[in-house]
Scaffold this active site. Structure first.
Site, PDB file in Angstrom:
ATOM      1  N   HIS A  10     -19.025 -27.688  15.502  1.00 49.73           N
ATOM      2  CA  HIS A  10     -19.146 -29.098  15.869  1.00 49.73           C
ATOM      3  C   HIS A  10     -19.965 -29.871  14.840  1.00 49.73           C
ATOM      4  O   HIS A  10     -20.724 -29.294  14.046  1.00 49.73           O
ATOM      5  CB  HIS A  10     -19.796 -29.228  17.250  1.00 49.73           C
ATOM      6  CG  HIS A  10     -21.177 -28.630  17.310  1.00 49.73           C
ATOM      7  ND1 HIS A  10     -22.297 -29.270  16.826  1.00 49.73           N
ATOM      8  CD2 HIS A  10     -21.599 -27.429  17.788  1.00 49.73           C
ATOM      9  CE1 HIS A  10     -23.359 -28.505  17.009  1.00 49.73           C
ATOM     10  NE2 HIS A  10     -22.966 -27.379  17.578  1.00 49.73           N
ATOM     11  N   GLU A  83     -21.609 -21.842  23.067  1.00 50.65           N
ATOM     12  CA  GLU A  83     -22.735 -21.233  22.360  1.00 50.65           C
ATOM     13  C   GLU A  83     -23.421 -20.239  23.303  1.00 50.65           C
ATOM     14  O   GLU A  83     -23.267 -20.300  24.530  1.00 50.65           O
ATOM     15  CB  GLU A  83     -23.720 -22.334  21.934  1.00 50.65           C
ATOM     16  CG  GLU A  83     -24.932 -21.861  21.149  1.00 50.65           C
ATOM     17  CD  GLU A  83     -24.564 -21.222  19.828  1.00 50.65           C
ATOM     18  OE1 GLU A  83     -24.133 -20.038  19.865  1.00 50.65           O
ATOM     19  OE2 GLU A  83     -24.692 -21.870  18.779  1.00 50.65           O
TER      20      GLU A  83
END
Length: 209
Positions: A10, A83
């Site tokens: 990202h 994550e």
């Protein structure tokens, strides 16, 4: 039957800029992160790919949504691409984490793959979830190119897995925001093809059609 995965980290978040541990907590993309996401979108507009997937965490979705708006693909979210959950360390800078939870932070920093952060998870648990997801996507999209927006810690674990680097070995490679990383999946295993490509952030593009 090879499936080509373009795995993207990202764009930069406000917490990335502050060097805060994010885990499953979220921080919005910074102005630089938005520019990075738009650069990824512009590059992917020149590339044929079959599907677009993302972690369901906001920073990954925000990045992938800007890609989808440019390429016209339907964005599909999957929590397995998240994550690693960092539990009690989330939201803290590394200095704050070291001061408030010295023993936990020391174990986390040592890089042991099976260390479970209190209220979080281990790196190996997260990697197993992500690899299971990617293998499922490969079965869904054989002989295709698939784009996935995910996170730095997960990408680091997959990089180590593919190259046989022990998880606790000090990291000697970068995991850059908005980086373009290619992994191929074939015959039940992943192969690293390219890593850390940020040419799109320098205003160049790659015609990979």
């Amino acid at each position: 039957m090879t499936t080509e995965f373009i795995l993207l980290r990202h764009g930069e978040t406000e917490w990335n800029a502050q060097e805060r541990l994010q885990g499953h907590l979220n921080s919005t993309l910074s102005p630089e992160g938005l520019r990075q996401a738009d650069a990824l979108a512009a590059r992917l507009a020149t590339v044929r790919f079959q599907a677009l997937y993302s972690s369901d965490l906001g920073r990954a979705v925000q990045t992938a949504s800007r890609i989808a708006a440019t390429t016209g693909h339907t964005l599909q979210e999957d929590a397995r691409l998240r994550e690693r959950g960092l539990g009690i360390l989330e939201g803290l800078t590394r200095t704050e984490a070291r001061q408030r939870h010295p023993d936990v932070f020391a174990e986390y920093a040592a890089g042991g793959p099976d260390f479970v952060v209190p209220e979080g998870e281990s790196a190996s648990q997260r990697l197993r979830l992500a690899m299971g997801c990617l293998e499922e996507l490969a079965g869904r999209h054989p002989r295709a190119r698939v784009v996935v927006t995910t996170h730095g810690g997960l990408l680091s674990s997959l990089f180590r897995h593919c190259l046989g680097i022990p998880p606790a070995t000090p990291r000697a490679f970068a995991v850059l925001n908005a980086s373009w990383n290619r992994f191929d999946f074939d015959a039940g295993s992943f192969r690293l093809v390219s890593w850390g490509d940020v040419s799109h952030l320098r205003g160049s593009s790659l015609d990979d059609t």
